[in-house]
Structures are given as structure tokens and as C-alpha cells.
Enzyme design. Structure first.
Site, PDB file in Angstrom:
ATOM      1  N   ASP A  45      33.017  21.658  -2.516  1.00  0.00           N
ATOM      2  CA  ASP A  45      32.533  20.822  -3.522  1.00  0.00           C
ATOM      3  C   ASP A  45      31.348  20.121  -3.533  1.00  0.00           C
ATOM      4  O   ASP A  45      30.481  20.063  -4.533  1.00  0.00           O
ATOM      5  CB  ASP A  45      33.666  19.823  -3.731  1.00  0.00           C
ATOM      6  CG  ASP A  45      34.934  20.291  -4.429  1.00  0.00           C
ATOM      7  OD1 ASP A  45      35.099  21.583  -4.589  1.00  0.00           O
ATOM      8  OD2 ASP A  45      36.124  19.644  -4.092  1.00  0.00           O
ATOM      9  N   SER A  90      45.327  57.821 -14.873  1.00  0.00           N
ATOM     10  CA  SER A  90      46.700  57.250 -14.381  1.00  0.00           C
ATOM     11  C   SER A  90      47.241  57.885 -13.337  1.00  0.00           C
ATOM     12  O   SER A  90      46.499  58.612 -12.429  1.00  0.00           O
ATOM     13  CB  SER A  90      47.483  57.268 -15.677  1.00  0.00           C
ATOM     14  OG  SER A  90      48.674  57.119 -15.437  1.00  0.00           O
ATOM     15  N   GLU A 121      48.635  52.086  -0.392  1.00  0.00           N
ATOM     16  CA  GLU A 121      48.459  50.774  -0.947  1.00  0.00           C
ATOM     17  C   GLU A 121      49.636  50.461  -1.733  1.00  0.00           C
ATOM     18  O   GLU A 121      50.115  51.000  -2.484  1.00  0.00           O
ATOM     19  CB  GLU A 121      47.083  50.978  -1.862  1.00  0.00           C
ATOM     20  CG  GLU A 121      45.935  51.562  -1.167  1.00  0.00           C
ATOM     21  CD  GLU A 121      44.901  52.071  -1.964  1.00  0.00           C
ATOM     22  OE1 GLU A 121      45.025  51.800  -3.200  1.00  0.00           O
ATOM     23  OE2 GLU A 121      43.924  52.602  -1.558  1.00  0.00           O
ATOM     24  N   LYS A 123      51.436  49.065  -4.761  1.00  0.00           N
ATOM     25  CA  LYS A 123      50.840  49.421  -6.309  1.00  0.00           C
ATOM     26  C   LYS A 123      51.121  48.202  -7.083  1.00  0.00           C
ATOM     27  O   LYS A 123      52.358  47.591  -7.428  1.00  0.00           O
ATOM     28  CB  LYS A 123      52.022  50.402  -7.026  1.00  0.00           C
ATOM     29  CG  LYS A 123      51.521  50.860  -8.365  1.00  0.00           C
ATOM     30  CD  LYS A 123      52.173  52.028  -8.812  1.00  0.00           C
ATOM     31  CE  LYS A 123      51.573  52.615 -10.228  1.00  0.00           C
ATOM     32  NZ  LYS A 123      51.635  51.501 -11.169  1.00  0.00           N
ATOM     33  N   ASP A 125      51.195  45.125  -9.981  1.00  0.00           N
ATOM     34  CA  ASP A 125      51.820  45.349 -11.267  1.00  0.00           C
ATOM     35  C   ASP A 125      51.072  44.330 -11.994  1.00  0.00           C
ATOM     36  O   ASP A 125      51.603  43.399 -12.335  1.00  0.00           O
ATOM     37  CB  ASP A 125      53.467  45.058 -11.237  1.00  0.00           C
ATOM     38  CG  ASP A 125      53.960  45.706 -12.303  1.00  0.00           C
ATOM     39  OD1 ASP A 125      53.334  46.305 -13.259  1.00  0.00           O
ATOM     40  OD2 ASP A 125      55.095  45.087 -12.734  1.00  0.00           O
ATOM     41  N   TYR A 232      40.516  48.702  -5.258  1.00  0.00           N
ATOM     42  CA  TYR A 232      41.186  50.039  -4.943  1.00  0.00           C
ATOM     43  C   TYR A 232      40.311  51.379  -4.730  1.00  0.00           C
ATOM     44  O   TYR A 232      40.592  52.286  -4.371  1.00  0.00           O
ATOM     45  CB  TYR A 232      42.452  50.233  -5.202  1.00  0.00           C
ATOM     46  CG  TYR A 232      42.959  50.153  -6.581  1.00  0.00           C
ATOM     47  CD1 TYR A 232      42.459  51.132  -7.360  1.00  0.00           C
ATOM     48  CD2 TYR A 232      43.715  49.321  -7.332  1.00  0.00           C
ATOM     49  CE1 TYR A 232      42.751  51.294  -8.712  1.00  0.00           C
ATOM     50  CE2 TYR A 232      44.100  49.157  -8.525  1.00  0.00           C
ATOM     51  CZ  TYR A 232      43.535  50.307  -9.389  1.00  0.00           C
ATOM     52  OH  TYR A 232      43.602  50.111 -10.822  1.00  0.00           O
ATOM     53  N   LYS A 321      57.549  54.932  -7.036  1.00  0.00           N
ATOM     54  CA  LYS A 321      57.973  53.997  -7.566  1.00  0.00           C
ATOM     55  C   LYS A 321      59.359  53.373  -7.235  1.00  0.00           C
ATOM     56  O   LYS A 321      60.312  54.096  -6.867  1.00  0.00           O
ATOM     57  CB  LYS A 321      58.029  54.172  -9.112  1.00  0.00           C
ATOM     58  CG  LYS A 321      56.989  54.544 -10.317  1.00  0.00           C
ATOM     59  CD  LYS A 321      55.954  53.313 -10.126  1.00  0.00           C
ATOM     60  CE  LYS A 321      56.577  52.684 -11.471  1.00  0.00           C
ATOM     61  NZ  LYS A 321      56.101  53.200 -12.709  1.00  0.00           N
ATOM     62  N   CYS A 415      83.609  16.964 -19.462  1.00  0.00           N
ATOM     63  CA  CYS A 415      83.523  18.076 -18.317  1.00  0.00           C
ATOM     64  C   CYS A 415      84.734  19.321 -18.458  1.00  0.00           C
ATOM     65  O   CYS A 415      85.779  18.920 -18.577  1.00  0.00           O
ATOM     66  CB  CYS A 415      83.669  17.124 -17.074  1.00  0.00           C
ATOM     67  SG  CYS A 415      83.956  18.343 -15.524  1.00  0.00           S
ATOM     68  N   CYS A 418      87.402  18.165 -15.419  1.00  0.00           N
ATOM     69  CA  CYS A 418      88.388  17.157 -15.567  1.00  0.00           C
ATOM     70  C   CYS A 418      88.507  16.456 -16.975  1.00  0.00           C
ATOM     71  O   CYS A 418      89.195  15.391 -16.770  1.00  0.00           O
ATOM     72  CB  CYS A 418      87.981  16.050 -14.410  1.00  0.00           C
ATOM     73  SG  CYS A 418      86.541  15.324 -14.883  1.00  0.00           S
ATOM     74  N   CYS A 433      78.957  15.123 -14.979  1.00  0.00           N
ATOM     75  CA  CYS A 433      80.119  14.847 -15.361  1.00  0.00           C
ATOM     76  C   CYS A 433      80.374  13.477 -14.915  1.00  0.00           C
ATOM     77  O   CYS A 433      79.635  13.204 -13.727  1.00  0.00           O
ATOM     78  CB  CYS A 433      81.065  15.804 -14.867  1.00  0.00           C
ATOM     79  SG  CYS A 433      82.955  15.391 -14.276  1.00  0.00           S
ATOM     80  N   CYS A 439      87.169  14.206 -10.220  1.00  0.00           N
ATOM     81  CA  CYS A 439      86.878  15.631 -11.107  1.00  0.00           C
ATOM     82  C   CYS A 439      87.134  16.681  -9.603  1.00  0.00           C
ATOM     83  O   CYS A 439      86.186  16.513  -8.671  1.00  0.00           O
ATOM     84  CB  CYS A 439      85.419  15.562 -11.239  1.00  0.00           C
ATOM     85  SG  CYS A 439      85.167  17.491 -11.809  1.00  0.00           S
TER      86      CYS A 439
HETATM   87  S1  IVH Z   1      44.429  54.238  -7.962  1.00  0.00           S
HETATM   88  C1  IVH Z   1      43.426  57.962  -9.819  1.00  0.00           C
HETATM   89  N1  IVH Z   1      45.519  52.343  -6.738  1.00  0.00           N
HETATM   90  O1  IVH Z   1      48.563  51.912 -11.266  1.00  0.00           O
HETATM   91  C2  IVH Z   1      44.039  56.623  -9.162  1.00  0.00           C
HETATM   92  N2  IVH Z   1      46.251  52.382  -9.101  1.00  0.00           N
HETATM   93  O2  IVH Z   1      49.873  54.175 -12.690  1.00  0.00           O
HETATM   94  C3  IVH Z   1      44.169  55.723 -10.156  1.00  0.00           C
HETATM   95  N3  IVH Z   1      47.646  50.415  -9.710  1.00  0.00           N
HETATM   96  O3  IVH Z   1      46.032  52.400 -13.959  1.00  0.00           O
HETATM   97  C4  IVH Z   1      44.614  54.258  -9.905  1.00  0.00           C
HETATM   98  N4  IVH Z   1      47.549  49.401  -7.670  1.00  0.00           N
HETATM   99  O4  IVH Z   1      46.585  49.826 -13.168  1.00  0.00           O
HETATM  100  C5  IVH Z   1      45.509  52.884  -7.791  1.00  0.00           C
HETATM  101  N5  IVH Z   1      46.326  50.597  -5.331  1.00  0.00           N
HETATM  102  C6  IVH Z   1      46.266  51.020  -6.497  1.00  0.00           C
HETATM  103  C7  IVH Z   1      46.946  50.569  -7.427  1.00  0.00           C
HETATM  104  C8  IVH Z   1      46.896  51.312  -8.754  1.00  0.00           C
HETATM  105  C9  IVH Z   1      47.854  49.569  -8.995  1.00  0.00           C
HETATM  106  C10 IVH Z   1      47.820  50.741 -11.238  1.00  0.00           C
HETATM  107  C11 IVH Z   1      46.571  51.047 -12.084  1.00  0.00           C
HETATM  108  C12 IVH Z   1      46.753  52.209 -12.435  1.00  0.00           C
HETATM  109  C13 IVH Z   1      48.125  52.530 -12.648  1.00  0.00           C
HETATM  110  C14 IVH Z   1      48.683  53.974 -12.406  1.00  0.00           C
END
Ligand code: IVH
Length: 675
Positions: A45, A90, A121, A123, A125, A232, A321, A415, A418, A433, A439
Site C-alpha cells: 500500500d 471450442s 488442465e 477445465k 467453469d 491456458y 467432463k 413449534c 411441541c 421454539c 420440546c
Molecule cells: S483450451 C482449442 N483450456 O472451455 C482449445 N479451454 O469448452 C480451446 N476452458 O471456450 C480452449 N479451461 O472457455 C482450454 N484449461 C483450459 C480451459 C478451457 C476452461 C473453457 C474455455 C473454452 C471452453 C471449451
């Protein structure tokens, strides 16, 4: 000051400003990307304030990449459009090890040889984000959008502390990286609490809330949300030698100051990949952020290029998944369970539904306010979530399924067990209660609490046996436990001579526990494990506590008016005094042992205990640590010295691993505290 003097000042200021920015960027990186700060928050800070003061005095020195400029822009009217230089892809999904195998054999057939090396890695969310750096400076941040074009969310992404506004060094002149922006589970809960308090609709999950936070026209709103971003991959780079492996690329990102996931792992072959995917599935609950699977990537970038993609899905990666932890079902009814302190706890009776392999029929609903706030009505289709071992929760109603025939919930005024009137103490969310010991539900729950592990730790008396003891008229209050004898016990269902002896031995053993345990076991409102310890330490004996005035209690460090009054009231109610006397007469210890004066080898250390130990109760282990001069806390932070881990540890283990804190199993712990 002379004209030249001012110029000299400006020159000096500029030099110092640059120095400060470099230091602040570095410490930001240590803190947010590496989770390993080198200086205290206070020192940070100070640097920040010095930079702010210099920039205020010399506004001409302010640049957009200064750490003071994370929130620079005001609200926008709409998001601009960003064309992705390379499409944002995707991922195809695999829902079983067999589907992972099928993915791999397709890749192997196309390549004509086996693949060596994968990268795994978590995944995350959250929301996919692309970051463009020109000459090491963040110039554009965009959402994925349709993969070809996204929305310009630069101003918002600049507020995320784990996103460097400048890269450290050695970067190419033009670089585009990709990552996931997300919220921790804790941040998500915090935001939802705040929204509920302000009467706004709550978010269903951390992903929605991260997306909602980033797609804000006003970056000031985003700045208040504790978002994180983990990178990533690289989308596009100009003027650099391309790495040969994905793993190398991740290392490169980290060197430039971008955050990557410390859990990322390299795997040799597919068998290892499958093994890891399954083990991460079990660990997902212990992480402090949501993951919905594992991304499996072929490490060799030449092989990746050769495999290319089909449509929007690369052939070189796949998402394994996990089964979803949420489902929708009908809320048939709302039941009420009366707790040991009389709280009326509503719970959901559901149309049975399978979530992550387990059928659930009941779920938690917190309290009346929560039900009203989320507007959950009987007959609603609701979203439920089951996370690991914890009780399933009702997240909220699915409003689009509402027919109009649903019935709003009303808390009963008496209650349900009781019939005593209920009250709602000021400032509390719970309705209670007023039946007290009359009770049956309160009495039963209070007895179960009394024998529980963190209280008197009487083993062998579970829910069933306690219900039997009460039904047979052998136990009315906890004092009666100490009057039990073998013969009538043996006559109870499923009770042999041996089990009766074991139960009696455990009851006998509980008599010598310290005062703190007894105080916790009594079930005084607002007095849990920690508060019981504070009281026992400060007063030393039950006698002194009983003699304490209300003021004395309130003035005790860590107690305060609300808790102090509750303790005073409890200790000055005849029925409770009688019970305490009954326990003392039965030989239950009412003193706290003095802290030993002797050696304190653990002085200055801070400990966290998680999971179930075999030979120690968590409380017992904690007492031992304290006796040796250490302190015990609930949450793992950078200040934690050791984490003791038993079976089925919670998120604390993952946190400790992330922060690199020494982890001890029970054996290693014993070596440190015994002998
Ligand atoms: S790689 C070509 N790595 O998952 C590879 N995606 O279902 C494209 N996501 O749109 C993505 N963790 O939002 C990659 N370690 C990870 C990820 C990851 C989360 C998500 C990302 C992507 C979606 C695909």
C-alpha cells in the site's frame, strides 16, 4: 522554486514513478499470479500511495499501463466488436474413459503413430477471454463471442488483478493469449449474499456470476468483483520462436507474468491421463473454484498442427467432463426440523432426482428469509445442487416453469413438534421454539450435540441409540447419561454386553475432559468450540464463570454484548444451574488445565487441521498444539505454518498445496508433538 528546479523535480519524479511501477507490477505478480508475496499488504500500500501521490502532483506522467489506472474508464454505452486474429475454438467432450480412448485412437490413426505426452488442465467453469499485448502492454481484451468476433471488454478486464497490464520482459511485439476469467466459490457466495441483501436476483452459479461481472458496461462494477484470470494458451504471436510443446508455452506465459494453473500436469500415456482425470473428479470439491472437467491436450505442437480441427473443435484436445452436480426437480413440500437451540430449520422435500449418481429426496433451505428472498414456493420446479458430501441445496426456483398454482411458504407460529409459540429474536434470521427442554426435538438434538465429537466425544451413542435411550425413559437430560448402568442398557435393541460396556467406558472417559468441552457441550446459544475455549481460558473454572457478572462476561476479549448476555442468561437460569450441578456431582470435570509453563516448542507457529485423523480427534490434536505454544486456525493462508491432513480432507488441502505450505500426515504430526 526556479524553473530549472521544477524540471529537475519532474525528471526525478519520472524516474521514481518508473521505479515504483516496476516494483508494484512485480509485487502484483508475486501476489496474484504466484500466490507468493514477498512484502506485506501494508508495504505494498505504501508503494501504491507514493505512486498515486506522484501522479497526482504530475498528471503528465500518468500512462494507461500504470498500476493506478486499472479503473480508469467510465461506463460505456455498448461493447465494441473485436475480430479474433485466430478463431477462438471450442472443445469436444468426452463423458467416459472409453470416449477418451476413442478420441485418442482417432488422433493416433490420423498421425500414423503413437502420441507421446499430454498436458492436463482443470477445465475452469468461467468465461473465455482473449488478451492482446502490443509491446508488452495490454491493449485489448475480448470475449469469445461466436469464435470469430467477440465483445471488447478491455476496461473490465483491466480491473482483474491477476491480469498484468504490462508483461515482464522477453515478450514478442504482438501477442494474443487466451484464458478463463472466473470467480472463486467464496467470492460467488459473497456476491450472492450482497445481491440478496440489495433485493437483486441471485446468480445460479459462479460461471453466470463471472459472466455477469465481466459483461458490465460500467467497469467500476467489475472492479468490485474479485475476478481471477488463468491463461491456458497463445492465440497469435508475431516475431518469436514458437515453442515446440504446449507445456513449454505454459511456462513461457508464466515467465511473462501471466497466471497459469499450478495444478496443470504432464502425463506420459493415455492410461495415466485416464487415471488423473478420475482422481481430479474426486478432488473437484476440495478446490476453491468450480471446475466442470479436465482439458486433455496433446503436448506436441507439431502434432497439434497436423491434426488441425473439425468445425470449431480441435482434434488435438478434448474436454473430459465430470457428471453435472445440478438438476431440476419439483419441490413437493417444505418440512421443519427443530434444532437443539430451538431453531426451526426448513428443509425441502423433493420429487426424487438423480444428481451425479446419487438420488436425492431432501435438500437444505437455510431459513425463512432465504426462502422468501429466492421466492421459493411449494410446487415450484427448483434447481438443486449436490456438491460432494455436503447436504444438497436448493439453489432457486425455475421461474419459467411456474404455473401459478405454487404456494408461498409461511413459517408456522407454533413449534411443529411441541406446539410452543415461536419467537424471532431481533437481528437473527432464525425463528426459535420457546419450548426449551419440554420440546422433545430440542432435547433430543441437544443430547446428540452433548455426545458429539467436538463436545464430550462419547463414542457409541449415535442417533438411533439416543432415540432408544430417550424412548425407554433412561435419559431425559445430559446429566442422566452419567447415571446409566449396564443392565437396562443391555436390554435395548441391538445392545450386547460388550457394546454396553464400551458405551459406559466412553461416558466415564468423558468426565476428565477440560472445561472448554463441557461449555461447548452445554449448547449455550452463540457458544461453539472457539467461544467455549475463550471462556475456559479466561475464567479457568465453572465456579468462576457462574460468579461472573454480565459486564465481566461482555468485557471479555472476543465475547461482546450479544454473546455475553446469552451466556449470562444461560448460567442464571435455574434449570441450567441444576444441570451443571448434576454433571459436577457425577464427576464431570469443571476446570480448565493451566497452559504449561514449560517448553513451548511450537511457539509462533500457526496450524490448520483438516480431514479425519485416526488416533486423534481434531479438537484433541488442536489442544496438543496449543499446549506446546502453537495456535490453531480454521483457514489456510500464507501465514499458516503447517497443515495436518487426515482422511477426506476438504478444500484446505488444495489451498495448502497451492500456497506451498508444509503438509503433515498423522504420523509426521505425532512425531512433532509427542515425546
Ligand atoms: S483450451 C482449442 N483450456 O472451455 C482449445 N479451454 O469448452 C480451446 N476452458 O471456450 C480452449 N479451461 O472457455 C482450454 N484449461 C483450459 C480451459 C478451457 C476452461 C473453457 C474455455 C473454452 C471452453 C471449451
Amino acid at each position: 522554486m526556479t524553473e530549472t528546479g521544477a524540471v529537475v523535480d519532474l525528471g526525478q519524479a519520472q524516474e521514481r514513478v518508473q521505479e515504483l511501477r516496476q516494483q508494484i507490477d512485480y509485487h502484483n505478480y508475486r501476489y496474484h499470479a504466484l500466490d507468493s508475496p514477498e512484502i506485506s499488504d501494508g508495504e505494498y500500500d505504501q508503494l501504491f500511495q507514493e505512486l498515486l501521490a506522484l501522479e497526482n502532483a504530475h498528471p503528465e506522467l500518468v500512462t494507461p499501463d500504470s498500476p493506478t489506472q486499472r479503473v480508469g474508464a467510465g461506463p460505456q454505452a455498448a461493447f465494441g466488436v473485436v475480430e479474433h486474429r485466430v478463431p477462438m475454438l471450442s472443445l469436444a467432450n468426452a463423458f467416459s474413459p472409453d470416449q477418451l480412448k476413442a478420441w485418442y485412437s482417432r488422433a493416433r490413426n490420423l498421425l500414423g503413430h503413437d502420441v507421446e505426452g499430454f498436458v492436463l488442465e482443470p477445465k475452469l467453469d468461467g468465461l473465455a477471454v482473449s488478451l492482446t499485448y502490443e509491446d508488452g502492454r495490454l491493449v485489448v481484451a475480448a470475449t469469445r463471442g461466436n469464435g470469430a468476433q467477440g465483445e471488447d471488454i478491455t476496461a473490465n478486464v483491466r480491473t482483474i488483478r491477476s491480469v498484468p497490464l504490462r508483461l515482464t520482459s522477453g515478450y514478442p511485439p504482438l501477442l494474443e493469449v487466451r484464458g478463463e476469467a472466473f470467480l472463486t466459490k467464496q467470492a460467488f457466495e459473497y456476491i450472492n449474499d450482497e445481491r440478496a441483501r440489495e433485493g437483486q436476483p441471485v446468480f445460479a452459479n459462479p460461471r453466470n456470476s463471472a459472466a455477469g461481472s465481466l459483461r458490465q458496461l460500467d467497469p467500476n462494477v467489475t472492479a468490485r468483483r474479485p475476478l481471477e484470470l488463468i491463461t491456458y494458451s497463445m492465440g497469435y504471436a508475431e516475431g518469436m520462436r514458437r515453442p515446440r510443446r504446449h507445456w513449454e508455452m505454459l511456462e513461457q506465459l508464466r515467465e511473462w507474468g501471466l497466471k497459469t494453473n499450478p495444478l496443470n500436469a504432464q502425463c506420459g500415456d493415455l492410461a495415466e491421463v485416464i487415471e488423473r482425470c478420475l482422481s481430479w473428479e474426486h478432488q473437484r470439491e476440495s478446490l476453491d473454484y468450480d471446475i466442470d472437467g479436465v482439458v486433455v491436450k496433446i503436448d506436441d505442437l507439431a502434432a497439434q498442427e497436423e491434426l488441425g480441427s473439425v468445425g470449431r473443435e480441435p482434434r488435438w484436445a478434448i474436454a473430459y467432463k465430470f457428471p453435472p452436480t445440478q438438476a431440476t426437480t419439483v419441490l413437493r413440500n417444505i418440512g421443519i426440523n427443530v434444532g437443539r437451540t430451538g431453531s426451526l430449520n426448513p428443509f425441502a422435500v423433493l420429487e426424487p432426482v438423480k444428481v451425479a449418481g446419487v438420488t436425492i429426496k431432501l435438500a437444505s433451505l437455510h431459513n425463512e428469509e432465504d426462502i422468501a428472498r429466492k421466492d421459493i414456493r411449494i410446487g415450484d420446479t427448483v434447481l438443486v445442487q449436490r456438491a460432494g458430501e455436503v447436504i444438497p441445496q436448493v439453489i432457486g426456483p425455475v421461474l419459467s416453469k411456474r404455473t401459478g398454482a405454487e404456494i408461498p411458504f409461511k413459517m408456522p407460529t407454533v413449534c411443529p413438534v411441541c406446539g410452543a409459540p415461536v419467537v424471532k429474536p431481533e437481528g437473527e434470521a432464525m425463528v426459535r421454539c420457546t419450548g426449551g427442554v419440554t420440546c422433545p426435538s430440542q432435547r433430543y438434538e441437544a443430547l446428540l450435540h452433548f455426545v458429539s465429537r467436538s463436545a464430550m466425544d462419547i463414542q457409541g451413542i449415535g442417533e438411533k441409540l439416543m432415540a432408544e435411550l430417550v424412548r425407554a425413559g433412561l435419559v431425559f437430560d445430559s446429566g442422566d447419561l452419567y447415571r446409566l448402568i449396564k443392565e437396562p442398557l443391555m436390554e435395548l435393541e441391538r445392545m450386547g454386553a460388550k457394546s454396553a460396556e464400551n458405551v459406559l467406558a466412553s461416558i466415564e472417559g468423558s468426565k476428565s475432559l477440560p472445561l472448554s468441552r463441557v461449555l461447548n457441550a452445554l449448547g449455550i446459544i452463540h457458544v461453539g468450540e472457539r467461544m467455549a475455549e475463550i471462556l475456559a481460558q479466561c475464567f479457568g473454572s465453572m465456579e468462576r464463570l457462574l460468579a461472573a457478572s454480565q459486564e465481566e462476561l461482555i468485557d471479555t476479549d472476543g465475547v461482546g454484548p450479544k454473546i455475553g448476555s446469552s451466556i449470562y442468561e444461560f448460567l442464571h437460569t435455574e434449570r441450567n444451574i441444576d444441570l451443571i450441578r448434576k454433571l459436577a456431582d457425577a464427576g464431570v470435570n469443571m476446570m480448565e488445565a493451566e497452559r504449561p509453563e514449560g517448553e513451548q516448542p511450537l511457539a509462533g507457529t500457526t496450524w490448520v487441521i483438516t480431514g479425519t485423523l485416526g488416533r486423534w480427534s481434531r479438537l484433541g490434536a488442536g489442544e496438543r498444539i496449543k499446549a506446546l505454544g502453537g495456535s490453531v486456525t480454521d483457514s489456510v493462508s500464507k501465514k499458516t505454518s503447517y497443515v495436518v491432513v487426515g482422511a477426506d480432507p476438504g478444500s484446505k488441502l488444495a489451498r495448502a498445496q497451492q500456497l506451498g505450505i508444509p503438509i503433515l500426515d498423522e504420523g509426521a504430526f505425532e512425531q512433532m508433538v509427542v515425546g
